[in-house]
Design an enzyme around this catalytic site. Sequence first.
Site, PDB file in Angstrom:
ATOM      1  N   GLY A  25       0.849  -1.209   0.023  1.00  0.00           N
ATOM      2  CA  GLY A  25       0.185  -0.048  -0.111  1.00  0.00           C
ATOM      3  C   GLY A  25       0.862   1.340  -0.232  1.00  0.00           C
ATOM      4  N   HIS A  26       1.954   1.221   0.930  1.00  0.00           N
ATOM      5  CA  HIS A  26       2.930   2.341   0.846  1.00  0.00           C
ATOM      6  C   HIS A  26       3.546   2.433  -0.482  1.00  0.00           C
ATOM      7  CE1 HIS A  26       2.729   1.760   5.414  1.00  0.00           C
ATOM      8  NE2 HIS A  26       2.381   2.792   5.025  1.00  0.00           N
ATOM      9  N   GLY A  71      -3.307   7.535   1.891  1.00  0.00           N
ATOM     10  CA  GLY A  71      -4.191   6.261   1.432  1.00  0.00           C
ATOM     11  C   GLY A  71      -5.571   6.569   1.576  1.00  0.00           C
TER      12      GLY A  71
END
Length: 256
Positions: free
Chosen positions: A40-41, A150
């Site tokens: 995700g990062h 996010g």
Amino acid sequence: MNARPPKLYPNLAEWRAARSRDFMGQSIGFVPTMGALHAGHRALLERASAENDRVVLSIFVNPTQFNDPTDLAKYPRTLQEDLAVARGLVTDVIMPQDTEVYPHGYRLRVSENQFSRELEGAHRPGHFDGVLTVVLKLIQLVQPHRAYFGEKDRQQLQLVQLMAQDLFLPTEIVSCPTVRADDGLALSSRNQRLTADSRARAAHFPRILREASDAASATRELGFAGFDVDYVEDRDGVRLGAVRLDGIRLIDNVRL
Ligand code: PAF
């Protein structure tokens, strides 16, 4: 893609000198993190790398946003693995010390007194004061053109957007879609702390959020599936939820 290894700044004095010396005329994308980086990062870093000349990553486990000291103590610290995830995308990594970020302790803070008290904020008092305070400090230190957040942490994203508008920050806040594992679980640093059995069960969380007919049914079904539910709420066409599974807290949101 940038093939050179990133430059590491373990203290703020070196970083601030470099920031005022070496970045003239270049666009800067910023990805603030607490480390324990995952795909995700990496998606945030990829977007930042595609849209900017330089990408600054911060790794700082921010003590003021943890209302539970055990959670802070157990937060994974995985610098070498983090640098591997960031490889090829990041030009600069800042890793400041607590005393540098909070030189006068936690005397000054940013506090939003409405939305930050709801949902996550109702279950984690003071959490968003800590988040907003550190994000403002980091943005001041990095002075990025764009900062990437996010959508999994939707309330955080919305509060950071509000702060950027209200405090006239010159940084564009860019929102990036949630990255999920194959079984649908949103990627999170906390997932590493789930046992194999809990990790398998955790996939029911996003499924139930998505499939339940309303928030009350989702709460009931999550309870039957063994989750302790902090909240499930439908707001503006999005269902947001937070649960605990074997003591590990998971949050997520899905479009209805
Ligand atoms: O989302 C996070 O990892 C943190 O809340 C942030 C934005 C890095 C602030 O500490």
